[in-house]
Design an enzyme around this catalytic site. Structure first.
Site, PDB file in Angstrom:
ATOM      1  N   ALA A 199       9.520 -12.513  -2.091  1.00 57.25           N
ATOM      2  CA  ALA A 199       9.136 -13.332  -3.251  1.00 57.25           C
ATOM      3  C   ALA A 199       7.692 -13.844  -3.204  1.00 57.25           C
ATOM      4  CB  ALA A 199      10.090 -14.504  -3.476  1.00 57.25           C
ATOM      5  N   ALA A 200       6.876 -13.306  -2.289  1.00 53.44           N
ATOM      6  CA  ALA A 200       5.455 -13.685  -2.296  1.00 53.44           C
ATOM      7  C   ALA A 200       4.841 -13.331  -3.647  1.00 53.44           C
ATOM      8  CB  ALA A 200       4.707 -12.963  -1.182  1.00 53.44           C
ATOM      9  N   GLY A 201       5.170 -12.122  -4.111  1.00 49.30           N
ATOM     10  CA  GLY A 201       4.645 -11.681  -5.410  1.00 49.30           C
ATOM     11  C   GLY A 201       5.153 -12.558  -6.550  1.00 49.30           C
ATOM     12  N   ASP A 202       6.401 -12.993  -6.451  1.00 43.60           N
ATOM     13  CA  ASP A 202       6.978 -13.850  -7.505  1.00 43.60           C
ATOM     14  C   ASP A 202       6.273 -15.207  -7.531  1.00 43.60           C
ATOM     15  OD1 ASP A 202       8.749 -11.782  -7.966  1.00 43.60           O
ATOM     16  OD2 ASP A 202      10.262 -12.605  -6.612  1.00 43.60           O
TER      17      ASP A 202
END
Ligand code: ATP
Ligand code: RIB
Length: 300
Positions: free
Chosen positions: A250-253
């Site tokens: 979820a880094a991208g989220d």
């Protein structure tokens, strides 16, 4: 503050902590297992809510315990979930996630109710999209729905952000015309450009996607940061923060959410990227998806 809507997926994450990512034909023993709320769409909506944004979630869950738990997680940070469809005949989406010692992951999504988000559902929620200023999407709901929603949102004059994850090679090219900001990671950039990792540099891959109609790209490069490629401006790498990653899920989220919150507050893209990278860097120092999102007070 501008209003944001996420049209996307909700999944219950089943997370195994492993020594290494399993190889073909191999069986391994995990050292830990947990379940927690996830799904790229829901993670982005949750993070926008936690960061103080004005946010509505559109998508679908099953009429089951996982669905209830996902809705409750979103509501806990102020996300309006009143339009989320509760499907009687499909289970809530599930993601099987393995996280290794270095914090890297593999994810297998079983979409379930997410595949029920069709164009008639979008038609029934046109007013929600019309009432928003920024529309965020990913690719964990049917592609036809994503293209339809992007077209509708653009017709309504909305600012459209697409996180093309998980990427597919045959993403319909018309979608690029409707998207204001495309946020692929390195792998997604290659898939969309139809090129391998070693095939040419980022600039070549970006130019292939531009020829298909894309205008502004933010290519996220994990710990290296983000390559900002805006129409008519010189490409620029904004380095990532130096942190010790324990789980990059979820880094991208978190990045997309931080970006949207700042754009909604009137920041320009470069300042928004800077803030978004701070949010994402904190998230990788923590385990899980939604539970790794920082409070605004933690971001300097
Ligand atoms: P996800 O793991 O959610 O699929 P992604 O692949 O979409 O993420 P990444 O490029 O891995 O996106 O990460 C998004 C942003 O998060 C990066 O541009 C960076 O700012 C931050 N980030 C990711 N990994 C790290 C790390 N190890 N250290 C510092 N920042 C990181
Ligand atoms: O981006 C991370 C998310 O991808 C996880 O929460 C999982 O549900 C998958 O959708």
């Amino acid at each position: 503050m501008k209003k944001i809507v996420v049209v996307g997926s909700l999944n219950m994450d089943h997370i195994s902590k492993v020594d290494h990512i399993v190889r073909e034909g191999e069986t391994i023993i995990a050292s830990d297992f947990s379940r927690s709320p996830g799904g790229k769409g829901a993670n982005q909506a949750y993070a926008v809510g936690r960061l103080g944004g004005d946010i509505v979630m559109l998508g679908a869950v099953g009429d089951d315990e996982d669905g209830a738990s996902l809705l409750s997680s979103l509501k806990s940070v102020g996300v309006d979930t009143s339009g989320v469809m509760i499907c009687p005949d499909a289970p809530t989406g599930v993601a099987q996630i393995s996280v290794d010692k270095a914090g890297n992951n593999t994810i297998v999504v079983v979409p379930g109710a997410n595949m029920e988000v069709d164009t008639s559902y979008i038609d029934a929620h046109r007013s929600v999209i019309d009432a928003s200023d920024i529309v965020i999407m990913q690719l964990e709901i049917p592609i036809d729905t994503v293209v339809y929603t992007a077209r509708l949102a653009k017709t309504m004059g909305k600012y459209v952000i697409l996180d093309p994850a998980p990427a597919i090679p045959d993403l319909p090219e018309e979608i690029y015309r409707y998207v204001d900001l495309l946020k692929p990671n390195e792998t997604e950039l290659c898939i969309l450009a139809g090129m391998s990792l070693d095939d040419g540099d980022y600039t070549e891959k970006i130019s292939v996607i531009r020829k298909k109609g894309a205008s502004n790209l933010l290519v996220s490069l994990g710990s290296e940061g983000v390559l900002v490629s805006l129409h008519g401006r010189e490409d620029r790498l904004i380095p990532g923060r130096k942190v010790t990653a324990v789980d990059t899920t979820a880094a991208g989220d978190c990045f997309v959410a931080g970006l949207a919150v700042k754009l909604a507050g009137g920041c320009d893209v470069v300042d928004a990227v800077d803030y978004a990278q701070k949010v994402a860097a904190i998230s990788v120092t923590r385990r899980g998806a939604q539970r790794s999102v920082p409070n605004p007070e933690e971001i300097d």
